[in-house]
Design a protein around this motif. Structure first.
Motif, mmCIF file in Angstrom:
data_model
loop_
_atom_site.group_PDB
_atom_site.id
_atom_site.type_symbol
_atom_site.label_atom_id
_atom_site.label_comp_id
_atom_site.label_asym_id
_atom_site.label_seq_id
_atom_site.Cartn_x
_atom_site.Cartn_y
_atom_site.Cartn_z
ATOM 1 N N UNK A 315 43.791 -51.639 -22.278
ATOM 2 C CA UNK A 315 42.898 -52.081 -23.342
ATOM 3 C C UNK A 315 42.008 -50.972 -23.860
ATOM 4 N N UNK A 316 42.031 -49.817 -23.227
ATOM 5 C CA UNK A 316 41.286 -48.675 -23.748
ATOM 6 C C UNK A 316 42.048 -47.944 -24.842
ATOM 7 N N UNK A 343 43.125 -60.734 -15.904
ATOM 8 C CA UNK A 343 43.181 -59.779 -14.797
ATOM 9 C C UNK A 343 44.301 -60.245 -13.881
ATOM 10 N N UNK A 344 45.388 -59.476 -13.843
ATOM 11 C CA UNK A 344 46.583 -59.907 -13.109
ATOM 12 C C UNK A 344 46.573 -59.468 -11.649
ATOM 13 N N UNK A 362 39.560 -54.236 -12.048
ATOM 14 C CA UNK A 362 39.131 -55.544 -12.558
ATOM 15 C C UNK A 362 37.678 -55.477 -13.007
ATOM 16 N N UNK A 363 36.837 -54.853 -12.176
ATOM 17 C CA UNK A 363 35.404 -54.734 -12.475
ATOM 18 C C UNK A 363 35.198 -54.023 -13.816
ATOM 19 N N UNK A 364 35.892 -52.910 -13.995
ATOM 20 C CA UNK A 364 35.741 -52.137 -15.229
ATOM 21 C C UNK A 364 36.227 -52.927 -16.439
ATOM 22 N N UNK A 365 37.320 -53.650 -16.262
ATOM 23 C CA UNK A 365 37.881 -54.424 -17.370
ATOM 24 C C UNK A 365 36.942 -55.551 -17.780
ATOM 25 N N UNK A 370 32.678 -58.121 -21.376
ATOM 26 C CA UNK A 370 31.382 -58.746 -21.616
ATOM 27 C C UNK A 370 30.481 -57.846 -22.450
ATOM 28 N N UNK A 371 30.584 -56.533 -22.289
ATOM 29 C CA UNK A 371 29.793 -55.600 -23.083
ATOM 30 C C UNK A 371 30.227 -55.610 -24.541
ATOM 31 N N UNK A 372 31.525 -55.785 -24.761
ATOM 32 C CA UNK A 372 32.034 -55.816 -26.136
ATOM 33 C C UNK A 372 31.628 -57.077 -26.872
#
Length: 543
Positions: A315-316, A343-344, A362-365, A370-372
């Motif tokens: 997604x980046x 998150x698979x 997962x944490x970063x994703x 949520x930030x976006x």
């Protein structure tokens, strides 16, 4: 309730014009689900909407032919006034205001109980990508959901060691159901000599048995609608659901839906899809894996749009980030939720370092989502719920963040179609072969949700593997990062080596169909034309 019964009886009395209703499979107890009234209800939906469904599928084929000839997807000129208008969708019901963490999975009784009890805000019971649509799976799933709605569902482990029961209703996740997509038939039920749409079968059976009870609890019914490609397909769903509400005596707009934006054509029609469903839509979802699959399929004939191996298409990547941010901006402008992706990952037992590395991804994703500005996210495994919930709780104190307008986002067509840069490694190529074969073998054996290398694979991720292999092999001049040509000799070596590589797994469910899966992948990758969906030819091989 008497009005509903009367309407059902009225439906059951309507004769079919050219024959009638045929159920081509038989399982003990299925008459309790497929009652004469339920079958008449399904037949009514088929007779009203099958011509329109076929017209929409024909439109898909015609548009893909234009893409194959060089046309590029773009925003529609004829709907520009609609995109520029100031309209909003209908207000959301209370049960769907807070959807910060949703869990998805197949519809077997154990999964339904665990998911409803999981602590997630929503459980999406999935008849589509994570369910192999055997007749037994479909009816078992519908029976489980009917009992769950009634509060009577339980399940005993085969060894008798554990008895699974539901928590009290107020502690359960909100139930949503995902029927199969418009492109699929349900071969076991024919109306006037033709198979019924799998979409109408799945949604229709569930709604017939559960809609009134759910409406009485202010819980919908609620659905996720998959694989849409246009506003016209959304409008067809709206007409179907209008008819369902009318036939079952529900108030107009009682049924609410969320649409997965998981095809490339649909990302250019998000405003239009929201508008077509504006009296009942609750949000759009970033169905990221199917979206990558659709990107590959849409550009199957475009040699300048070949993607690198799946692990590098995150997604980046700019084209996926643009898709996510445009979805947020569009939804919040219209008063709808913008749901994040799956998150698979699943927990890695016995290797603490590897498990922590997976959880870090997962944490970063989830932090990115949520930030976006996303209003919620998906997980595939219950163990990920606390992690995702904590991240959204910290960054999203309210039930959602529709106030995040993302006016900074300016996405044009080229942002959405620009391919990501990257490479194809030997491990990436062989990984695609393994994932596709192992998933297909399990699917043919009746399992649509398969853990492979600590990822929960479903039809969407298997489709990425399959379509990448086809596109790579049909794009002359491609090489692995070590200089090895990407050709059929490379594929043959990978396929030949699989049985010995997976020798132990041959003993697991699906192992006896490994050879069949290898042969299918070999055939599909050699075909001159990319098969639209892996599940179309595979469906003919299951009961």
């Amino acid at each position: 309730m008497s009005a509903v019964i009367a309407q059902r009886q009225d439906l059951s009395s309507q004769p079919g014009p050219d024959g009638g209703i045929e159920v081509l499979a038989r399982l003990p107890g299925q008459e309790q689900l497929l009652t004469p009234a339920a079958l008449a209800f399904l037949a009514d939906l088929h007779r009203r909407f099958e011509p329109a469904r076929q017209a929409r599928l024909a439109a898909r084929r015609e548009r893909q032919a234009r893409f194959d000839a060089g046309e590029l997807p773009d925003f529609r000129a004829d709907t520009a006034p609609l995109r520029n208008g100031a309209w909003r969708v209908a207000p959301l019901p209370a049960a769907l205001l807070d959807r910060r963490v949703e869990i998805t999975g197949p519809v077997d009784p154990k999964m339904v109980i665990n998911a409803l009890n999981s602590g997630a805000k929503v459980f999406m019971a999935d008849f589509e990508d994570s369910t192999s649509p055997t007749w037994n799976n479909l009816l078992t799933g519908q029976r489980a959901l009917k009992k769950a709605v009634a509060g009577t569902l339980d399940w005993m482990a085969p060894d008798g060691a554990k008895h699974y029961t539901l928590k009290p209703f107020e502690q359960q996740a909100v139930l949503m159901v995902r029927p199969r997509g418009w492109h699929l038939d349900e071969k076991h039920l024919r109306v006037d000599g033709a198979p019924i749409s799998a979409s109408l079968f799945d949604l229709g059976v569930f709604a017939f048995h559960n809609a009134v009870a759910l409406a009485a609890k202010d819980r919908g019914p609620y659905f996720y609608l998959p694989k849409l490609q246009s506003m016209e397909e959304a409008q067809l769903w709206n007409e179907v659901i209008d008819r369902v509400e009318q036939a079952l005596g529900l108030s107009p707009g009682q049924i609410k839906v969320t649409v997965l934006i998981e095809t490339l054509p649909a990302v250019f029609e998000m405003d239009e899809i929201l508008h077509a469903l504006r009296t009942r839509i609750a949000g759009l979802n970033c169905g990221r894996w199917d979206y990558v699959f659709s990107y590959i399929k849409t550009f199957r004939a475009h040699r300048d749009k070949v993607l690198p191996e799946r692990g590098q298409v995150t997604m980046l990547q700019p084209f996926l980030r643009a898709y996510s941010e445009l979805l947020i901006q569009t939804c919040h402008k219209r008063g709808a939720h913008a749901m994040g992706g799956m998150a698979a990952q699943i927990p890695i037992s016995g290797d603490e370092a590897a498990n922590e590395a997976a959880l870090a991804k997962v944490r970063a994703d989830k932090l990115r989502e949520v930030t976006a500005g996303h209003d919620g996210t998906w997980v595939a495994h219950p163990a990920l719920i606390p992690l995702a919930m904590r991240i959204f709780d910290e960054r999203m104190p309210g039930p959602h963040q529709q106030h995040v307008s993302r006016d900074d986002v300016l996405v044009i067509r080229d942002d959405l179609i620009k391919p990501s840069l990257g490479t194809i490694t030997r491990a990436g190529f062989e990984g695609n072969v393994e994932v596709c074969v192992r998933y297909l073998a399990a699917w043919l054996d009746g399992n649509g949700c398969v853990p492979i290398h600590w990822l929960m694979e479903d039809a969407a991720t298997a489709e990425i593997a399959r379509t990448q292999l086809w596109q790579w092999l049909h794009s002359p001049g491609l090489h692995l990062d070590d200089g090895t040509p990407v050709d059929y000799a490379l594929l043959e070596r990978a396929l030949i080596g699989l049985p010995s590589k997976l020798a132990e797994r041959m003993k697991l469910p699906g192992g006896d169909r490994l050879g069949e899966a290898i042969a299918m992948l070999d055939q599909l990758t050699h075909a001159d034309t990319l098969e639209e969906f892996l599940t179309l030819p595979a469906y003919q091989r299951i009961d």
